[in-house]
Design an enzyme around this catalytic site. Structure first.
Site, PDB file in Angstrom:
ATOM      1  N   ASP A  54      -3.428   1.406  11.806  1.00  0.00           N
ATOM      2  CA  ASP A  54      -2.900   0.156  11.260  1.00  0.00           C
ATOM      3  C   ASP A  54      -3.545  -1.066  11.918  1.00  0.00           C
ATOM      4  OD1 ASP A  54      -1.538  -1.737   9.879  1.00  0.00           O
ATOM      5  OD2 ASP A  54       0.460  -0.979  10.323  1.00  0.00           O
ATOM      6  N   LYS A  70       2.739  -0.292  18.603  1.00  0.00           N
ATOM      7  CA  LYS A  70       4.106   0.210  18.599  1.00  0.00           C
ATOM      8  C   LYS A  70       4.050   1.677  18.206  1.00  0.00           C
ATOM      9  CE  LYS A  70       4.825  -1.535  13.879  1.00  0.00           C
ATOM     10  NZ  LYS A  70       5.687  -2.351  13.003  1.00  0.00           N
ATOM     11  N   THR A  83       5.331  -7.242  15.582  1.00  0.00           N
ATOM     12  CA  THR A  83       6.695  -6.787  15.328  1.00  0.00           C
ATOM     13  C   THR A  83       7.595  -7.366  16.407  1.00  0.00           C
ATOM     14  OG1 THR A  83       5.839  -4.750  14.345  1.00  0.00           O
ATOM     15  CG2 THR A  83       8.153  -4.757  14.999  1.00  0.00           C
ATOM     16  N   SER A 134       0.828  -1.197   0.000  1.00  0.00           N
ATOM     17  CA  SER A 134       0.000   0.000   0.000  1.00  0.00           C
ATOM     18  C   SER A 134       0.864   1.248   0.000  1.00  0.00           C
ATOM     19  CB  SER A 134      -0.930   0.017   1.223  1.00  0.00           C
ATOM     20  OG  SER A 134      -0.171   0.109   2.419  1.00  0.00           O
ATOM     21  N   ASP A 176      -0.456  -5.302  17.168  1.00  0.00           N
ATOM     22  CA  ASP A 176       0.775  -4.700  16.635  1.00  0.00           C
ATOM     23  C   ASP A 176       0.933  -3.278  17.164  1.00  0.00           C
ATOM     24  OD1 ASP A 176       3.144  -4.693  15.224  1.00  0.00           O
ATOM     25  OD2 ASP A 176       2.234  -4.083  13.338  1.00  0.00           O
ATOM     26  N   GLU A 229       5.266   3.289  15.819  1.00  0.00           N
ATOM     27  CA  GLU A 229       5.051   3.533  14.391  1.00  0.00           C
ATOM     28  C   GLU A 229       3.572   3.533  14.032  1.00  0.00           C
ATOM     29  OE1 GLU A 229       8.818   0.857  14.277  1.00  0.00           O
ATOM     30  OE2 GLU A 229       7.294   1.454  15.734  1.00  0.00           O
ATOM     31  N   ASN A 230       2.754   2.851  14.813  1.00  0.00           N
ATOM     32  CA  ASN A 230       1.322   2.752  14.546  1.00  0.00           C
ATOM     33  C   ASN A 230       0.503   3.692  15.418  1.00  0.00           C
ATOM     34  OD1 ASN A 230       1.756   0.810  12.593  1.00  0.00           O
ATOM     35  ND2 ASN A 230       1.434  -0.905  13.979  1.00  0.00           N
ATOM     36  N   LYS A 265      -5.203   5.764   1.814  1.00  0.00           N
ATOM     37  CA  LYS A 265      -4.414   4.538   1.717  1.00  0.00           C
ATOM     38  C   LYS A 265      -4.808   3.814   0.434  1.00  0.00           C
ATOM     39  CE  LYS A 265      -2.939   0.566   4.485  1.00  0.00           C
ATOM     40  NZ  LYS A 265      -3.064  -0.097   5.804  1.00  0.00           N
ATOM     41  N   TYR A 284      -6.274  12.374   8.639  1.00  0.00           N
ATOM     42  CA  TYR A 284      -4.910  12.822   8.365  1.00  0.00           C
ATOM     43  C   TYR A 284      -4.287  13.325   9.660  1.00  0.00           C
ATOM     44  CZ  TYR A 284      -1.160  15.901   6.684  1.00  0.00           C
ATOM     45  OH  TYR A 284       0.050  16.523   6.480  1.00  0.00           O
TER      46      TYR A 284
END
Length: 457
Positions: free
Chosen positions: A165, A149, A188, A36, A147, A151-152, A53, A103
């Site tokens: 995510d 973390k 992860t 994606s 998941d 980053e998400n 996305k 966003y």
């Protein structure tokens, strides 16, 4: 002050006029995943900005990711919380699926951790409280994230979190969860819980373990479990090998210890249906849990100067599904610490287009897969240009050029005409292509002694 949220009933997916690609103007790329691309999209009617996305149907079908795309959409359809990213529209065209999401202007929480090095406890307390609130809401809706973390976890315009995510989420009250897969897990490496590695079992308590890893990372700027590779990281997790820095306050040290309990039943918040026990911990003393998304976040410290390469992230790749039976067999041999909305129906019939003679050369099996470019661009794509060292007259059976390979050495360009002569004469074997070392050796030998290759002087 946070901007007011629109009426959920009025903006729920499917309640507004159907959107298409033509309704949006697309700008810069916000992020890229394994199948994606996330682009900044602006609604041409309202001017509202979204994160769009774009999922490549061809890659989804080829890599058998349909299940995870279905899970992501079905999960987003059942969630509506100010601290969770929201799905506004979903549509498709012949090649791609489109999820129009909130966003988050300030990007990932991981970026903030990198910039600050480590957060003061007052900041870490506020952001962990928002994460706890969002996770508690997920669990109340029958969703296990699996998941969690930095980053998400995104930061919006007002520096509040947006959990995102959900491609690997587990719907505990739905058939979408599916049967457990043998010799596989999702997540992860640095954030997976020990029971996932030893028993391949996952439930809401695995998210509590991830909360402990995130709190540790917020306060220290690094991960509690980080080996030279995934296997060594898994060994540390199973053996429960981690140390708490001396500068952690007693309350922070205690909360990290209770969240990172090796036995899932011993983790704080595991006993009840909610996370009331976590919220009542002394680490959150004095925090007002009401309407966190409307409060003003504590001011952030000045960015820390870089001290070297970053080594605290999990991975730059978001391909989190791991299938490795040998790895799990080795892990199970380790001593365990004994401490206290479906996709459109026509997607299933989508067939991969057959390559035509005008397609670029096929990537060899030894080369890394090439990520499909975004389907939407603001300017026409540049025409495909063959490199100067590419043979324009190969046979179909010997076509093995890959655009990911490095160009040959400088001497190869001087032998380009010799290469064409050899190839047209049929003297260059398929095992000695001109972009391999055998091919270059044959070309050099042919220029020095033509009789070796059988070509005329």
């Amino acid at each position: 002050m946070a901007s007011p949220r629109p009426d959920p009933a009025a903006a729920a997916p499917g309640s507004l006029a159907k959107r298409t690609v033509r309704d949006f103007t697309f700008g810069r790329i916000l992020g890229e995943g394994s199948y994606s691309t996330v682009m900044l999209g602006t609604d041409q009617t309202t001017g509202q900005q979204y994160a769009v996305k774009i999922l490549d149907k061809r890659h989804i079908i080829k890599e058998k990711k349909t299940k995870y795309v279905n899970i992501e959409r079905n999960t987003l359809n059942r969630l509506n919380h100010p601290l969770v990213v929201r799905l506004h529209f979903a549509f498709q065209d012949p090649t791609s699926l489109y999820f129009v999401l909130d966003y988050a202007e300030h990007g990932e929480l991981l970026t903030l951790i990198r910039r600050c090095g480590q957060l003061p406890e007052v900041n870490a307390r506020f952001y962990l409280a928002e994460i706890v609130t969002a996770v508690e809401y997920l669990h109340s809706r029958g969703v296990v994230h699996r998941d969690l973390k930095p980053e998400n976890i995104l930061l919006d315009r007002d520096m509040h979190i947006k959990l995102t995510d959900f491609g690997t989420a587990k719907l505990t009250d739905s058939a979408d969860a599916g049967p457990p897969r043998a010799n596989s897990f999702v997540g992860t490496a640095e954030y997976v819980s020990p029971e996932l590695l030893t028993d391949k079992a996952v439930d809401r308590r695995s998210d509590l373990w991830a909360l402990g890893c995130i709190l540790y990372q917020l306060l220290s700027g690094r991960l509690p479990f980080k080996g030279a590779n995934d296997y060594q990281t898994f060994q540390q997790i199973i053996r429960h090998e981690y140390t708490i820095p001396d500068d952690f306050s007693p309350a922070a040290r205690d909360l990290v210890t209770q969240l990172l309990a090796a036995n899932p039943a011993d983790r704080i918040g595991a006993a009840g249906p909610d996370l009331a026990a976590v919220k009542a911990h002394p680490f959150f003393s004095g925090l007002d849990w009401r309407d966190l998304h409307l409060q003003v976040p504590p001011p952030l410290p000045a960015p820390s100067p870089p001290v070297g390469p970053w080594n605290g992230t999990a991975s730059d790749d978001d391909e989190d599904l791991i299938d490795d039976s040998d790895l799990f067999q080795r892990l199970q041999a380790l001593p365990v610490y004994e401490g206290g909305g479906a996709l459109p129906a026509d997607l299933g019939s989508y067939t991969l287009p057959r390559p035509s003679s005008s397609d670029p050369p096929t990537v060899s099996a030894a080369s890394p897969p090439l990520r499909s470019p975004p389907r939407l661009v603001t300017t026409p794509p540049q025409p495909y240009t063959m490199p100067s060292y590419y043979d324009p007259h190969p046979s179909q059976s010997s076509l093995s050029y890959s655009s990911t390979q490095s160009p040959p050495d400088p001497h190869f360009h001087n032998l380009h005409h010799t290469e064409l002569a050899l190839h047209e004469g049929g003297k260059l074997s398929q095992s000695a292509q001109p972009w391999t070392w055998r091919g270059r050796l044959a070309l050099r030998l042919s220029s020095l002694c033509p009789c070796i290759c059988g070509s005329r002087p």
